[in-house]
Scaffold this active site. Structure first.
Site: not given
Ligand SMILES: *Cc1c(COP(=O)(O)O)cnc(C)c1O
Length: 392
Positions: A134, A219, A248
């Site tokens: 994701f 990521d 986050k």
């Molecule tokens: C939540 C998340 C995203 C997206 O972040 P947003 O602030 O919602 O755009 C991207 N990568 C990972 C691993 C995530 O958990």
């Protein structure tokens, strides 16, 4: 306003792109949420991992108040101290790279993907990402997200993306070619159900990228800033990425995203190549500085390790008692409880008893309390989960 009145506002004026629970949250403090009907909720999935050091951490609130009295936003035509200071703090806690700031995880992913193209040979345009990943919802980020359900209705996607099964070295080697600019994975897939990368897998990605002039992107939007008991997920492994994304927990509740890139790569992001109007604003950077300071002052990395182990022990005891739990997996306070059946009813029942957890991919309960959670709060959460499991 009553709960019903607020819900009616949403029905009339807010696009209904989220499945919402019929609760109106009015206040958050540490591991607790409070709703408009005076219910207290123990929050073991605070803000989808945004409020990773608990809701309204006093140091973060104080930093925001102080900064708000001086300067909220200044565009990147100028310098402002908080952005520089935050970049230094992040760099020192990771691999010594340079930062670019934006406002969310998806934006960080976009910046990473663009930068990977800029610093590789011109004929390299492909990206490899992993199934179950994701990476966010903007066009390139959702294309990178190798899950068909998120692609429905948006074809054709951004070209050049190839998907491989997570942790499958053979597929990775087969799919990799000279045209690959970057491989991007999460060290632990979050939304995908707490799937932990094997050391061999991350080492193979590193090796392929090094041997072929491609870029390794990790990521760390969900794994970063201490969630796993280290500052960043990759620090559990023997590799360093070329580019890393963050968001986050970074802002402790304020919108901020970032990438960090090794110096020689970072240089390619020259003026005009990428930008963000809000990126690196003084308010969000001051909040993030306070988050990093709070994590250190309150020993939250150590606490995430200790409480993570404690929570896993308790959850394993529930697994021994209830066959519906297949197993428990995770690192630090990034914990997944694999069920043998869909978990949405369990999650709903927990909420009615005052516990907030999350279910992802149908059968994985995400248990991701704030990094300053106490043993007593975990005990309480387990007690409620125990009760719910006995009724399900
Ligand atoms: C939540 C998340 C995203 C997206 O972040 P947003 O602030 O919602 O755009 C991207 N990568 C990972 C691993 C995530 O958990």
């Amino acid at each position: 306003m009553t709960t019903q009145e607020t819900i009616e506002l949403f029905d009339k004026y807010v696009i209904a792109n989220y499945g919402r629970l019929p609760r109106v949250i009015t206040k958050g403090r540490g591991s607790y949420l409070y709703d408009a009907d005076d219910n207290e909720i123990l929050d073991m999935f605070p803000g989808w991992a945004v409020s990773g050091i608990g809701h309204c951490h006093p140091k973060v609130v104080e930093a925001i108040r102080a900064q708000a009295g001086e300067l909220l936003h200044i565009d990147n035509t100028f310098y402002a101290e908080p952005q520089g200071k935050l970049a230094k703090m992040l760099s020192e806690r990771a691999f010594g790279g340079k930062c670019f700031f934006c406002n969310s995880g998806a934006e960080a992913v976009e910046a990473a993907l663009k930068l990977a193209r800029l610093c590789t040979a011109e004929d390299k345009y492909k990206y490899i990402t992993a199934e179950g990943s994701f990476h966010g919802r903007t066009f390139a980020a959702v294309t990178a997200t190798a899950q068909p359900k998120y692609h429905e209705g948006f074809l054709p996607l951004v070209p050049g993306f190839k998907y491989v099964p997570f942790n499958d070295i053979e597929s990775l080697e087969k799919t990799f070619d000279d045209e690959v600019a970057a491989i991007m994975v999460e060290p632990i897939q979050g939304e995908g159900g707490i799937n932990i990368a094997t050391p061999e897998y991350l080492s193979k990605i590193r090796e392929l990228c090094d041997a072929n002039g491609a870029i390794m992107i990790l990521d760390e939007v969900q794994t970063g800033i201490g969630r796993t008991g280290k500052w960043f997920g990759y620090q559990h492994y023997d590799v360093e990425p070329d580019i890393m994304t963050m968001a986050k927990t970074l802002g402790g509740g304020v919108a901020i995203g970032a990438i960090m890139a090794k110096d020689e790569i970072a240089q390619k992001l020259a003026p005009g190549k990428h930008a963000s109007t809000f990126g690196g604003n003084s308010l969000s950077c001051s909040a993030a500085i306070a988050v990093l300071e709070a994590v250190e002052e309150d020993n939250m990395l150590e606490n995430a390790n200790k409480m993570g182990q404690y929570a896993r022990e308790k959850l394993n005891a529930l697994a021994a008692k209830y066959p519906v739990i297949d197993h428990v997996r995770g690192i630090g306070l990034m914990i997944g409880v694999q069920l043998t059946k869909p978990g949405s009813k369990i999650v709903d029942d927990c909420l009615s008893k005052g516990l907030r957890i999350n279910c992802t991919h149908d059968t994985v309960i995400r248990f991701m309390p704030p990094m300053n959670v106490t043993a007593g709060q975990i005990d309480k959460a387990i007690e409620i989960l125990d009760e719910v499991l006995s009724e399900n």
